[in-house]
Scaffold this active site. Structure first.
Site, mmCIF file in Angstrom:
data_model
loop_
_atom_site.group_PDB
_atom_site.id
_atom_site.type_symbol
_atom_site.label_atom_id
_atom_site.label_comp_id
_atom_site.label_asym_id
_atom_site.label_seq_id
_atom_site.Cartn_x
_atom_site.Cartn_y
_atom_site.Cartn_z
ATOM 1 N N GLU A 1 -4.233 2.271 -3.465
ATOM 2 C CA GLU A 1 -5.513 2.819 -3.019
ATOM 3 C C GLU A 1 -5.389 4.011 -2.071
ATOM 4 O O GLU A 1 -6.350 4.747 -1.887
ATOM 5 C CB GLU A 1 -6.360 1.733 -2.349
ATOM 6 C CG GLU A 1 -5.809 1.249 -1.042
ATOM 7 C CD GLU A 1 -6.908 0.858 -0.049
ATOM 8 O OE1 GLU A 1 -8.077 0.823 -0.424
ATOM 9 O OE2 GLU A 1 -6.544 0.612 1.109
ATOM 10 N N ASN A 2 -4.198 4.221 -1.474
ATOM 11 C CA ASN A 2 -3.997 5.363 -0.575
ATOM 12 C C ASN A 2 -2.984 6.355 -1.125
ATOM 13 O O ASN A 2 -2.388 7.127 -0.363
ATOM 14 C CB ASN A 2 -3.523 4.869 0.801
ATOM 15 C CG ASN A 2 -4.581 4.078 1.530
ATOM 16 O OD1 ASN A 2 -5.667 4.568 1.783
ATOM 17 N ND2 ASN A 2 -4.267 2.835 1.866
ATOM 18 N N HIS B 1 -1.417 -2.464 6.674
ATOM 19 C CA HIS B 1 -0.230 -1.597 6.748
ATOM 20 C C HIS B 1 0.789 -2.077 7.773
ATOM 21 O O HIS B 1 1.643 -1.308 8.218
ATOM 22 C CB HIS B 1 -0.615 -0.142 7.050
ATOM 23 C CG HIS B 1 -1.352 0.534 5.949
ATOM 24 N ND1 HIS B 1 -1.445 1.912 5.830
ATOM 25 C CD2 HIS B 1 -2.039 0.032 4.890
ATOM 26 C CE1 HIS B 1 -2.157 2.223 4.764
ATOM 27 N NE2 HIS B 1 -2.534 1.089 4.185
ATOM 28 N N ASP C 1 0.791 -1.231 0.000
ATOM 29 C CA ASP C 1 0.000 0.000 0.000
ATOM 30 C C ASP C 1 0.830 1.292 0.000
ATOM 31 O O ASP C 1 1.475 1.625 1.002
ATOM 32 C CB ASP C 1 -0.920 0.021 1.226
ATOM 33 C CG ASP C 1 -1.835 -1.189 1.290
ATOM 34 O OD1 ASP C 1 -1.335 -2.312 1.101
ATOM 35 O OD2 ASP C 1 -3.032 -1.024 1.556
ATOM 36 N N HIS D 1 -3.724 -4.161 3.137
ATOM 37 C CA HIS D 1 -4.746 -3.433 3.897
ATOM 38 C C HIS D 1 -4.331 -3.045 5.310
ATOM 39 O O HIS D 1 -4.605 -1.928 5.733
ATOM 40 C CB HIS D 1 -6.074 -4.197 3.976
ATOM 41 C CG HIS D 1 -7.111 -3.507 4.810
ATOM 42 N ND1 HIS D 1 -7.660 -2.292 4.461
ATOM 43 C CD2 HIS D 1 -7.691 -3.843 6.000
ATOM 44 C CE1 HIS D 1 -8.544 -1.921 5.382
ATOM 45 N NE2 HIS D 1 -8.569 -2.837 6.327
ATOM 46 N N HIS E 1 -10.521 1.796 -0.082
ATOM 47 C CA HIS E 1 -10.482 3.256 -0.268
ATOM 48 C C HIS E 1 -10.613 3.641 -1.744
ATOM 49 O O HIS E 1 -10.335 4.786 -2.107
ATOM 50 C CB HIS E 1 -9.199 3.836 0.321
ATOM 51 C CG HIS E 1 -9.182 3.838 1.822
ATOM 52 N ND1 HIS E 1 -9.877 4.762 2.574
ATOM 53 C CD2 HIS E 1 -8.565 3.022 2.705
ATOM 54 C CE1 HIS E 1 -9.692 4.514 3.866
ATOM 55 N NE2 HIS E 1 -8.895 3.458 3.972
#
Length: 260
Positions: A39-40, A178, A8, A176, A68
């Protein structure tokens, strides 16, 4: 065949780490394809056209996403027009975008990237287990090199899906949370597995966000603005080596590299 999967990417610090470190990692590990969860990537919440193009320009070949996905309205443009961008497959029928993609490069066997999202402690979507079974059968008609990004919260859900797919996909990498786990392994059927690849961005933080507002939220339960942190930037993820004839993984190694 070697895949580098970048976990991520969080905000500008994460994008900078990819730009700075990816050329060295490609050369160091002899990587053939680079995937990343983005996604982030835009301010720590969602992804935009510009941030996606920045990541692709840095050398990422295929980008996945997760819960997200809808945080930035521009994502609809990515879903409509960017064949290298993948969203979780198990959104309901009719959702824009694609849940898998086939990467092709001259002189290389085609590689499938499949994105799924979990349901335990997550927003309700279609069953990722049944969706995965149908998708893998479809993808195996084109290639036996299949990599899965399972964007999920619960360790049990991630392990169970990977065990179900053992021998039918090359790797299942979790995203997801992290938090990079230390359970990299190759299952008996030849599927490489890691519960979570961690995240790429600032680690002097609470999973990428400034520390104090998160603590205040837990102390008071009052809304706080969670800014992306800045300190101790790492690129995290994993390298998976696969026999490109059988599709079986032969090696998996975690990556955690410091950016300047």
């Amino acid at each position: 065949m070697k895949l580098l999967f970048i976990a991520d990417i969080v905000g500008q610090p994460g994008r900078r780490a990819v730009k700075e470190l990816l050329p060295k990692l490609r050369q160091q590990h002899g990587v053939n394809i680079v995937g990343a969860n983005g996604e982030n990537a835009a301010g720590g919440s969602g992804i935009t056209v510009n941030t996606a193009q920045e990541i692709f320009a840095a050398g990422v070949d295929i980008m996945t996403s997760g819960d997200h996905l809808w945080d930035q309205k521009e994502v609809t443009e990515l879903l409509a027009n960017e064949p290298r961008f993948v969203r979780p497959l198990n959104y309901p029928r009719g959702t824009p975008g694609q849940g898998s993609a086939i990467w092709r490069s001259e002189g290389q066997r085609p590689v499938a990237i499949l994105n799924l999202q979990g349901r335990t402690f997550m927003p309700p979507l279609e069953n990722p287990f049944t969706c995965a079974q149908a998708a893998v059968e479809r993808l195996r008609e084109q290639t036996n090199l299949i990599f899965v990004d399972f964007h999920a919260e619960a360790t049990s859900e991630k392990v169970a899906l990977a065990r179900m797919l053992d021998g039918r996909v090359s790797a299942v990498i979790g995203t997801h949370t992290h938090v990079q786990t230390a359970d990299e392994q190759i299952f008996p059927g030849g599927t490489a597995y890691l519960t979570d690849g961690g995240f790429t961005g600032p680690h002097e933080s609470v999973i990428g966000r400034e520390i104090t507002p998160v603590i205040q939220r837990f102390l008071t339960n009052m809304p706080q603005k969670f800014e992306v942190a800045r300190g101790r930037i790492l690129l995290q993820g994993t390298v998976v080596e696969v026999d490109d004839v059988t599709g079986r993984a032969v090696r998996i190694a975690r990556i955690s590299e410091s950016a300047s």
